[in-house]
Write a protein that holds these residues in place. Structure first.
Motif: not given
Length: 125
Positions: A86-115
């Motif tokens: 239920s943390l995914a509902n009550s605090d999806p941008l905080g305590k409801g995070w799913f996983f942490k990852m080591q990103v191997t290609d930071l250029a992919e980040f720039d292609a994602l959507l901003d707010q």
């Protein structure tokens, strides 16, 4: 650092210069799913490609795939979320995070959507 979003309603925040990122689902995703009752998270050490299925989120309404926003390796999963989905509902941008990852290609980040782009996406959906 900035939070970015995928068209599949995941968010990702790179937390420092080391390329470690935190991943979760957006408010919009948890609203659409309803009460989350189960999460299937990837194991630490799992190597993922961007847009690859990383897990499953199940709610009282539906089940939805969770996608890796970027290419990298899972470093840690949120065991607190596994114990209390239920943390995914009550605090999806905080305590409801799913996983942490080591990103191997930071250029992919720039292609994602901003707010602003993500807000436009959900406004039109």
């Amino acid at each position: 650092m900035t939070v970015k979003y995928t068209p599949d309603h995941e968010w990702i925040e790179i937390t420092g210069d080391d390329g470690i990122a935190v991943v979760g689902i957006t408010h919009h995703a948890q609203d659409a799913l309803g009460d989350v009752v189960f999460v299937d998270l990837p194991a630490a050490g799992t190597k993922l490609k961007g847009k690859e299925v990383a897990g499953v989120v199940e709610s009282v309404k539906a089940a939805a795939d969770l996608y890796a926003p970027l290419t990298g390796e899972v470093l840690e999963v949120n065991e607190e979320l596994r114990a209390d989905p239920s943390l995914a509902n009550s605090d999806p941008l905080g305590k409801g995070w799913f996983f942490k990852m080591q990103v191997t290609d930071l250029a992919e980040f720039d292609a994602l959507l901003d707010q602003a782009a993500y807000d436009e996406l959900i406004k039109n959906s």
